[in-house]
Motif scaffolding. Structure first.
Motif, PDB file in Angstrom:
ATOM      1  N   THR A  73     -31.957  63.838  -1.343  1.00 52.32           N
ATOM      2  CA  THR A  73     -32.706  63.969  -2.591  1.00 52.32           C
ATOM      3  C   THR A  73     -31.744  63.693  -3.739  1.00 52.32           C
ATOM      4  O   THR A  73     -30.650  63.182  -3.542  1.00 52.32           O
TER       5      THR A  73
ATOM      6  N   ILE B 146     -30.421  66.082  -5.460  1.00 57.14           N
ATOM      7  CA  ILE B 146     -29.517  67.227  -5.596  1.00 57.14           C
ATOM      8  C   ILE B 146     -28.896  67.673  -4.280  1.00 57.14           C
ATOM      9  O   ILE B 146     -28.016  68.546  -4.287  1.00 57.14           O
ATOM     10  N   ALA B 147     -29.313  67.112  -3.158  1.00 58.68           N
ATOM     11  CA  ALA B 147     -28.811  67.592  -1.870  1.00 58.68           C
ATOM     12  C   ALA B 147     -28.934  66.502  -0.808  1.00 58.68           C
ATOM     13  O   ALA B 147     -29.673  65.530  -0.974  1.00 58.68           O
TER      14      ALA B 147
ATOM     15  N   ASP C 165     -28.144  66.101   3.825  1.00 61.40           N
ATOM     16  CA  ASP C 165     -27.546  66.543   5.084  1.00 61.40           C
ATOM     17  C   ASP C 165     -26.597  65.447   5.558  1.00 61.40           C
ATOM     18  O   ASP C 165     -27.011  64.296   5.750  1.00 61.40           O
TER      19      ASP C 165
ATOM     20  N   HIS D 151     -25.037  70.855   4.971  1.00 58.74           N
ATOM     21  CA  HIS D 151     -26.039  70.628   3.924  1.00 58.74           C
ATOM     22  C   HIS D 151     -25.301  70.644   2.591  1.00 58.74           C
ATOM     23  O   HIS D 151     -24.864  71.692   2.132  1.00 58.74           O
TER      24      HIS D 151
ATOM     25  N   THR E  12     -24.953  70.419  -1.314  1.00 54.79           N
ATOM     26  CA  THR E  12     -25.780  70.710  -2.489  1.00 54.79           C
ATOM     27  C   THR E  12     -24.975  70.467  -3.758  1.00 54.79           C
ATOM     28  O   THR E  12     -23.783  70.188  -3.718  1.00 54.79           O
ATOM     29  N   GLY E  13     -25.658  70.612  -4.879  1.00 48.64           N
ATOM     30  CA  GLY E  13     -24.990  70.406  -6.158  1.00 48.64           C
ATOM     31  C   GLY E  13     -24.765  68.948  -6.504  1.00 48.64           C
ATOM     32  O   GLY E  13     -23.926  68.621  -7.348  1.00 48.64           O
TER      33      GLY E  13
ATOM     34  N   SER F 271     -36.660  73.040  -3.498  1.00 49.53           N
ATOM     35  CA  SER F 271     -36.122  73.936  -4.523  1.00 49.53           C
ATOM     36  C   SER F 271     -36.116  73.213  -5.863  1.00 49.53           C
ATOM     37  O   SER F 271     -35.832  72.011  -5.941  1.00 49.53           O
TER      38      SER F 271
ATOM     39  N   PRO G 213     -34.742  71.776  -9.170  1.00 46.73           N
ATOM     40  CA  PRO G 213     -33.394  71.259  -9.438  1.00 46.73           C
ATOM     41  C   PRO G 213     -32.766  71.959 -10.640  1.00 46.73           C
ATOM     42  O   PRO G 213     -33.462  72.604 -11.435  1.00 46.73           O
TER      43      PRO G 213
END
Length: 359
Positions: A69, A71-72, A74, A120, A122-123, A253, A255
């Motif tokens: 996405t 923002i994240a 895998d 995973h 993130t950020g 979630s 953003p």
């Protein structure tokens, strides 16, 4: 006596015979696995064999990234070989090769055996990211053969809507402009059922090029009617366009660009939407200047934009800023609001200030 020759063996395979000191052999593994090494030496006293030493050979593979996405993502890898190792995935905005300490992040996967592994991440923000797998077993360590990259973007959203602002005819470029965007059930090509997460959490806004996420605030989300969303445009000028995107089941979630106060910058002392229930009025800026309905009845209803508050007919009905939150107005300031006056009296103050909340 002196050494005549030394043989190096792997199992039953002779690797090398050397008669020159320092009697060594450099071995490169073609495949992973566990190998048994030993040496045979001949000198004046005869031939002697060393004990066998087991050496495990591992390899790392960068498998790819999934569920990407804005923002994240895998990030996946695979450890090949029969030994356990401490595995890391090093990732960041730049390719730092085999210098683990220069990568933006070195995420520890764990002490793992052969097979797939993942983290995973993130950020993230929209743009290209690089990663490379690293492992350590005892005093030995190694890397995946090469660096791999992926792009955090809005590419995995199934729905896009181009938004323009033809009503703006000014020659001036407005900066950090909060634009109101509405979604309605009767809009052509728009369906709330196309969203991949509840409460519009997979909704995103980006610039026309799709390279920059835009800050936004959902004032009201109404799947049976109209939703109201404020979007901060870095620049508003003739020809400005942006995209709204939605329909990503991985984006579960909200953003960071929809976090409290992202739309309303330091130039705003307070922003009250009047959409919350109860006598408390919430501030959408990071100042969190709250208000409270005082003395009299009130009702939640439909406002000019989304919700609103209806006040009773008593002159003492008012919304008061809590004493600890009071704002100090400078020499020049602006107030913008929608209200409808229903009293017949000539006293029609929309705003009052002072140490006493009745002033």
């Amino acid at each position: 006596g002196s050494v005549e020759w030394v043989e190096f063996w792997e199992g039953t395979t002779l690797l090398c015979t050397t008669s020159s000191a320092p009697y060594e052999y450099e071995w490169d593994a073609d495949t992973t696995g566990t190998y048994q090494f030993w040496a045979r030496m001949k000198d004046g006293a005869g031939t002697n064999d060393s004990q066998q030493y087991a050496v495990g050979v591992l390899s790392l593979v960068n498998v790819g990234a999934s569920n990407i996405t804005d923002i994240a993502a895998d990030i996946h890898g695979r450890l090949v070989g029969g030994l356990m190792a401490d595995v890391y995935i090093c990732w960041g905005r730049t390719d730092e090769g085999t210098d683990r300490w220069q990568w933006d992040m070195a995420s520890y996967v764990g002490n793992t055996g052969a097979g797939p592994f993942s983290i995973h991440a993130t950020g993230l923000t929209p743009g290209k990211y690089y990663y490379r797998c690293f492992a350590r077993a005892g005093e030995n360590e190694g890397w995946a053969p090469a660096t791999t990259n992926f792009t955090a973007s809005f590419a995995n959203w199934t729905n896009k809507m181009l938004i323009s602002f033809p009503w703006y005819k000014g020659s001036e470029t407005l900066t950090n402009f909060p634009a109101l965007v509405t979604f309605r059930t009767n809009m052509p090509g728009f369906r709330y059922s196309a969203f991949g997460a509840p409460a519009g959490k997979d909704l995103r806004f980006c610039n026309y090029e799709g390279t920059e996420a835009l800050d936004y605030e959902i004032e009201k989300w109404g799947t049976n009617g109209t939703s109201y969303v404020w979007v901060k445009l870095p620049e508003l000028k003739a020809g400005t366009r942006m995209w709204a995107t939605w329909g990503n089941t991985w984006a579960t979630s909200a953003p960071p660009w929809s976090a409290h106060g992202r739309v309303w910058g330091p130039e705003y002392s307070l922003v009250w939407h009047m959409t919350n229930g109860g006598p408390g009025i919430l501030d959408s800026t990071t100042n969190r200047v709250s208000g409270t309905v005082m003395e009299g009845s009130f009702s939640n209803g439909t406002g000019r934009i989304a919700g609103g508050i209806g006040m009773g007919g008593d002159l003492t009905n008012r919304v008061v800023i809590d004493g600890e939150d009071r704002i100090i107005l400078g020499g020049e300031w602006t107030i913008s609001s929608w209200f409808k006056h229903l009293l017949s009296t000539k006293s029609r103050r929309a705003l009052a200030s002072g140490d006493d909340d009745r002033q």
